[in-house]
Design an enzyme around this catalytic site. Structure first.
Site, PDB file in Angstrom:
ATOM      1  N   ARG A   1       1.176  -6.500  -2.502  1.00 12.05           N
ATOM      2  CA  ARG A   1       2.052  -7.065  -1.199  1.00 12.05           C
ATOM      3  C   ARG A   1       3.524  -6.383  -1.860  1.00 12.05           C
ATOM      4  NH1 ARG A   1      -1.679  -7.523   1.142  1.00 12.05           N
ATOM      5  NH2 ARG A   1      -2.759  -9.207   1.997  1.00 12.05           N
TER       6      ARG A   1
ATOM      7  N   GLU B   1       8.582  -7.409   5.536  1.00 10.35           N
ATOM      8  CA  GLU B   1       7.903  -6.941   6.414  1.00 10.35           C
ATOM      9  C   GLU B   1       7.848  -6.940   7.914  1.00 10.35           C
ATOM     10  OE1 GLU B   1       2.959  -5.713   6.363  1.00 10.35           O
ATOM     11  OE2 GLU B   1       4.452  -5.435   4.221  1.00 10.35           O
TER      12      GLU B   1
ATOM     13  N   HIS C   1       1.935  -0.061   5.993  1.00 10.13           N
ATOM     14  CA  HIS C   1       0.717  -1.156   5.657  1.00 10.13           C
ATOM     15  C   HIS C   1      -0.362  -0.473   6.377  1.00 10.13           C
ATOM     16  CE1 HIS C   1       0.305  -5.799   3.974  1.00 10.13           C
ATOM     17  NE2 HIS C   1      -1.044  -4.686   3.950  1.00 10.13           N
TER      18      HIS C   1
END
Length: 323
Positions: free
Chosen positions: A238, A267, A286
């Site tokens: 993460r 993000e 991602h």
């Protein structure tokens, strides 16, 4: 349940807005004929269909939908993380909850190995030279004989270690409970001295751990300074596990060799963010876990759990059950 048999409802949107049509098709192939698999095409159809669903599956579910799910016995979360779910509402409804732990292992592990090889073999420089039609050999390094620290030895971290074995690397694993051991040559915990000692010996550091109080900000200025100037950081965990400002500073100053980031903080990464323009940073959106086999693996988990439910009549002790 109705006389027509149980209904499995696949919620419309997957991660990042990806359609779940493929997921519904995979479930139809794997579940018995008396199980009806529905995928509503609109939010209204979704709200109507959930009232009769025994099983609901998707990446997230709202409290409003849980309230409408009068016959819900199982919510099969289509992501490994489940902290975003309305767990209390699901618990009050009497629904079990499973997650998708394990489905990311092969796909993300291949992404990690690809990133390590890209940096070791200097592929990015060679690609840029090819674009310029420039014949300049230079010198790449080797993955063989390097030391790779893998933070997190769950499904993803373990899959990374398995795929690194043929490359002849030394591996250090970092996990909450080092006494459990693991697939790496050495296993340590998150003690600062032990962790920094591992960083100082690492040619590559792979972050494959969940975000928690322990891991948030785990890699900051001090940790980046501990790495050798050639070391490469790979983050598939993460974004907030890494202090972004500290990482940008380290990359700009060439105090580490590079970073491959499939997750970032913030993000999505804004178009003007400096990470985009750094030659020693490789940013992917991602996407390391998204391959055509992702939904097939999800469907396999739900199909196995449905077989157990049929056999036992209970929504307990299911594969990947988290609540």
């Amino acid at each position: 349940m109705s006389d027509a048999g149980p209904t499995v409802l696949v919620l419309r949107k997957g991660a990042h807005g990806i359609s779940t049509t493929e997921y519904a098709d995979a479930l139809r192939e794997r579940l018995p004929d008396d199980v009806t698999v529905k995928r509503a095409a609109t939010p209204r159809e979704e709200r109507e269909a959930i009232a009769g669903a025994t099983v609901v599956t998707g990446h997230r579910i709202s409290e409003e939908l849980v309230e409408r799910a009068e016959h819900l016995r199982l919510f099969a979360c289509a992501s490994a993380g489940y902290e975003h779910l309305p767990l209390e509402a699901l618990r009050e409804r009497g629904a079990a909850v499973t997650n998708a732990s394990g489905v990311h292992g092969p796909n993300i592990a291949e992404h990690v190995v690809g990133a390590l090889l890209a940096f070791a073999r200097d592929f990015r420089r060679f690609w840029r030279q090819e674009e310029r039609h420039e014949w300049r050999r230079g010198q790449a390094s080797e993955l063989y004989g390097s030391t790779v620290t893998v933070v997190g030895l769950g499904a993803i971290g373990s899959a990374v270690v398995d795929r690194l074995e043929p490359f002849g690397v030394e591996t250090i694993g970092v996990r909450y409970t080092p006494e459990k051991g693991g697939p790496t040559d050495e296993v340590i915990g998150f003690d600062e001295d032990d962790f920094h000692g591992a960083l100082a010996r690492s040619d590559y550091v792979v972050l494959a751990c969940p975000l928690s109080e322990t891991t948030e900000g785990l890699v900051g200025a001090a940790e980046l300074d501990t790495l050798e100037p050639h070391a490469v950081l790979v983050n598939v965990g993460r974004g907030p596990i890494v202090d972004t400002d500290a990482l940008v500073s380290a990359l700009q100053g060439n105090s580490i060799g590079g970073a491959a980031l499939d997750v970032t903080d913030p993000e999505p990464l804004p178009p003007g963010h400096p990470l985009w323009d750094l030659d020693n940073a490789f940013v992917t959106p991602h996407s390391s876990g998204h391959t055509p086999k992702y939904y097939a693996r999800l469907a396999d988990i739900l199909a196995r759990n449905w077989g157990q439910i049929r056999e036992t009549g209970r929504y307990e002790d299911l594969e990947n059950q988290v609540a």
